[in-house]
Design an enzyme around this catalytic site. Structure first.
Site, PDB file in Angstrom:
ATOM      1  N   GLU A   1     -15.891   6.868   6.972  1.00  0.00           N
ATOM      2  CA  GLU A   1     -14.940   6.527   6.178  1.00  0.00           C
ATOM      3  C   GLU A   1     -14.452   7.761   4.910  1.00  0.00           C
ATOM      4  O   GLU A   1     -13.601   7.830   4.876  1.00  0.00           O
ATOM      5  CB  GLU A   1     -15.131   5.251   5.690  1.00  0.00           C
ATOM      6  CG  GLU A   1     -13.958   4.587   4.836  1.00  0.00           C
ATOM      7  CD  GLU A   1     -14.228   3.084   4.112  1.00  0.00           C
ATOM      8  OE1 GLU A   1     -15.481   2.681   4.358  1.00  0.00           O
ATOM      9  OE2 GLU A   1     -13.425   2.734   3.653  1.00  0.00           O
TER      10      GLU A   1
ATOM     11  N   ASP B   1      -8.972   2.089  -4.109  1.00  0.00           N
ATOM     12  CA  ASP B   1      -8.994   0.752  -4.805  1.00  0.00           C
ATOM     13  C   ASP B   1      -9.905   0.980  -5.748  1.00  0.00           C
ATOM     14  O   ASP B   1      -9.586   0.216  -6.735  1.00  0.00           O
ATOM     15  CB  ASP B   1      -9.910   0.096  -3.757  1.00  0.00           C
ATOM     16  CG  ASP B   1      -9.231  -0.148  -2.177  1.00  0.00           C
ATOM     17  OD1 ASP B   1      -8.198   0.652  -2.057  1.00  0.00           O
ATOM     18  OD2 ASP B   1      -9.518  -0.859  -1.608  1.00  0.00           O
TER      19      ASP B   1
ATOM     20  N   GLN C   1       0.929  -1.212   0.026  1.00  0.00           N
ATOM     21  CA  GLN C   1       0.041   0.069   0.136  1.00  0.00           C
ATOM     22  C   GLN C   1       0.960   1.073   0.024  1.00  0.00           C
ATOM     23  O   GLN C   1       2.071   1.030  -0.013  1.00  0.00           O
ATOM     24  CB  GLN C   1      -0.871  -0.033   1.379  1.00  0.00           C
ATOM     25  CG  GLN C   1      -2.297  -0.453   0.957  1.00  0.00           C
ATOM     26  CD  GLN C   1      -3.135  -0.042   2.270  1.00  0.00           C
ATOM     27  OE1 GLN C   1      -2.842  -0.017   3.133  1.00  0.00           O
ATOM     28  NE2 GLN C   1      -4.548  -0.080   1.719  1.00  0.00           N
TER      29      GLN C   1
END
Ligand code: GLC
Length: 425
Positions: A392, A163, A101
């Site tokens: 989020e 993503d 990541q």
């Protein structure tokens, strides 16, 4: 009001703290995620200085022998998440995924060190982390830039941290869906399907995992063997900022050779990044390394480079670009241009605003003399929390909370912003 927000943020950090690592949020993400931990450690520092170092140390306890630091550490079993350890099959003592990541740890560790009240402890812990972070950076330039261009590629969309971005759509079409077999997604048990990737995207995600697994997770093979190889300017900027920060930290800690090595990597990468600048969009673009074409997709990935030390003229152009974006959304910074056909304000990285991105962009803007734009982004971030809670991510038009609730890195960024603006002493 601000102090109440601070207390709520601390409560979320504590709620998601499992002792030596933190989950992004219970349910949706029940393990340790790589860049979540690095960024969350910044907020944790204000709650418990030693605990912040532990967060990063735990991550690096699971570094692979080749230098790679995995994107998820599966510390304990939880069948509420797919794809779990059995799908990855990486054969590690503690199961991990086999991809990485964004390398934001170098940045975070320098910041932790600079802030440290307990300098002796910080020096000891930073010195121990230094060679590990440097090994990760070296791994990137070896395994993900085998031609030595100065820019690293991601080989799976999940590596980007963004993503489901529009940026990957065309390149992702090249990833087959055949032979993936049936699977049951678990993310849809925890979040609104309209916010999450589609079934076909998930098939391609899993195809890549199975393909890499069939190659024994051998990083000397994966880059060239992946049908998906994309150079993301945002991802590279984070790595290059970390190289530069690690260089500064190494200098400070009396490791001049390591400092020179990191500095050289940062300079080479920043020069190479210029090939990704688009005059038309006034931002950087992704590059499809497998197809050898620039990807004409105006996303946040091309604005994030302001986090690294790009040329001042580029930083100025990005600030101007942000100014124009700011006239079209209520809450900065949308992860995709709202005028693009693919924009979706609620779906995962295809439009929504994320506080961690706001933090990195505003950090670069402040350094480069764009205080007004940084202030707008920080103010919008705080408004989002008032409107939507510690979600989020958020819809940039109306502030609707999306994805998972009680989110660790959102809480950590709130603490950062409150400290930065002096709202909390
Ligand atoms: C999602 C995000 C990724 C993050 C993870 C855990 O997969 O796209 O960036 O690290 O959730 O929060």
């Amino acid at each position: 009001m601000s102090n109440a927000l601070y207390d709520q943020a601390v409560e979320i950090l504590e709620r998601n703290d499992l002792g030596h690592y933190t989950v992004p949020t219970h349910g949706l993400y029940p393990f340790q995620w790589n860049w979540d931990s690095a960024l969350s450690a910044l907020g944790q520092y204000y709650v418990d200085e030693s605990r912040a170092w532990t967060e990063i140390e735990t991550l690096f306890d699971h570094q692979w022998e080749d230098g790679m630091v995995p994107h998820i550490i599966f510390h304990k079993e939880d069948d509420g998440y797919f794809p779990g350890p059995d799908v990855w099959s990486t054969n590690r003592p503690t199961p991990t995924t086999g991809i990485t990541q964004p390398a934001v740890t170098g940045f975070a560790v320098r910041r932790l060190y600079e802030r440290a009240k307990d300098k002796d402890m910080a020096r000891k812990r930073a010195l121990a982390l230094l060679p590990k972070i440097a090994a990760w950076h070296d791994w990137f330039f070896r395994a993900r830039d085998p031609q030595g261009t100065g820019m690293v590629a991601i080989i799976h969309p999940w590596e980007s941290g963004r993503d489901n971005s529009v940026d990957w759509d065309d390149a992702f079409e090249r990833v087959p869906t055949e032979g993936v077999g049936d699977f049951k997604r678990r993310d849809l048990d925890h979040a609104d399907p309209d916010h999450r990737p589609t079934h076909e995207q998930y098939q391609r995600y899993i195809w890549l995992v199975k393909h890499f697994r069939s190659l024994g997770w051998d990083n000397s093979k994966l880059h060239d063997a992946s049908p998906f190889r994309v150079v993301d300017p945002g991802f590279n900027a984070i790595l290059l900022r970390s190289c530069a920060d690690l260089a500064a930290l190494a200098e400070e800690l009396g490791e001049p050779e390591l400092a020179a090595h990191e500095r050289a990597q940062a300079e080479k990468g920043l020069a190479a990044m210029e090939n990704l600048w688009s005059d038309k969009h006034q931002q950087y673009l992704c590059y499809d390394r497998a197809a050898e074409t620039l990807i004409d997709s105006p996303s946040i990935g091309g604005l994030l480079p302001v986090f690294a030390r790009i040329k001042q003229s580029r930083a100025d152009a990005i600030a101007e670009h942000l100014e124009k974006l700011g006239q079209r959304v209520k809450y900065m910074v949308p992860s995709h241009d709202p005028d693009a056909a693919e924009y979706d304000g609620a779906r995962y990285w295809r439009g929504p605003s994320w506080l961690i991105v706001n933090y990195m962009i505003s950090d670069g803007l402040l350094r480069d003399g764009h205080e007004d734009m940084a202030a707008r982004i920080i103010a919008d971030s705080m408004k989002l929390i008032h409107v939507g809670g510690f979600a989020e991510y958020f819809d940039p038009m109306n502030g609707d909370p999306c994805g998972g609730p009680h989110f660790t890195w959102t809480a950590a960024m709130v603490i950062e912003f409150l400290k930065l603006t002096g709202e909390v002493a």
